[in-house]
Design an enzyme around this catalytic site. Sequence first.
Site, PDB file in Angstrom:
ATOM      1  N   GLU A  40      -4.240  -3.770  -4.947  1.00 56.30           N
ATOM      2  CA  GLU A  40      -4.275  -2.396  -5.051  1.00 56.30           C
ATOM      3  C   GLU A  40      -4.862  -2.016  -6.367  1.00 56.30           C
ATOM      4  O   GLU A  40      -4.992  -0.523  -6.454  1.00 56.30           O
ATOM      5  CB  GLU A  40      -2.790  -2.034  -4.811  1.00 56.30           C
ATOM      6  CG  GLU A  40      -2.404  -1.927  -2.983  1.00 56.30           C
ATOM      7  CD  GLU A  40      -3.051  -0.506  -2.723  1.00 56.30           C
ATOM      8  OE1 GLU A  40      -3.254   0.856  -2.925  1.00 56.30           O
ATOM      9  OE2 GLU A  40      -2.959  -0.891  -1.770  1.00 56.30           O
ATOM     10  N   CYS A  42       0.597  -1.048  -0.187  1.00 54.39           N
ATOM     11  CA  CYS A  42       0.099  -0.042  -0.226  1.00 54.39           C
ATOM     12  C   CYS A  42       0.489   0.978   0.297  1.00 54.39           C
ATOM     13  O   CYS A  42       0.883   2.226  -0.811  1.00 54.39           O
ATOM     14  CB  CYS A  42      -0.870   0.347   0.910  1.00 54.39           C
ATOM     15  SG  CYS A  42      -2.136   1.601   1.615  1.00 54.39           S
TER      16      CYS A  42
END
Length: 229
Positions: A208, A137
Amino acid sequence: MEFSQKLYQAAKPIINDIYEDDFIQKMLLGNIQADALRHYLQADAAYLKEFTNLYALLIPKMNSMNDVKFLVEQIEFMVEGEVLAHDILAQIVGESYEEIINTKFWPPSGDHYIKHMYFQAHSRENAIYTIAAMAPCPYIYAELAKRSQSDHKLNREKDTAKWFDFYSTEMDDIINVFEALMNKLAESMSDKELEQVKQVFLESCIHERRFFNMAMTLEQWEFGGKVND
């Protein structure tokens, strides 16, 4: 080559794909739709709440008080610091961030991503699995933002450029700590175990990508049929 660098190298194709996908390309040009940003912010608020909880789950797995202290600081950053990036996008939407996230939203892509991370935290004693699930992330946001700084498509006349500027520097500390922790923990692991950790890391990279794409498609839960009674 350190273990973290091997992970980053393996993730390059996925990050390249994320950069070329519509969300980042439209952010660069400054012509992303308000609906997409609203969708992203609502989903990200739910995601970040759980991400903060994951930091708390990591704390008992830490052997160093310095690592514990840093994780506590990261919890504070998640609650307060990253709001600056969200406010940038909220201003583009034309609503306050608080108004936008007042509508609770939990999309499939965010749901699957968070469950992937929680699985590592609850099923693996070794902290490296949880860290490997969380590390993509901040790393991906930083990589996308740093790449944007030399991209001629970055429209400095649009406020979206400020979003890239924020993430080009603000993720460095947590990236460095995650790197150090993974490299240290990897030293005592077998090649087979490290392959499992790599798999966890790359799965989060895929999550993601799906999260960004979720915003562009205004992803919703689909249960079959137009009406579900």
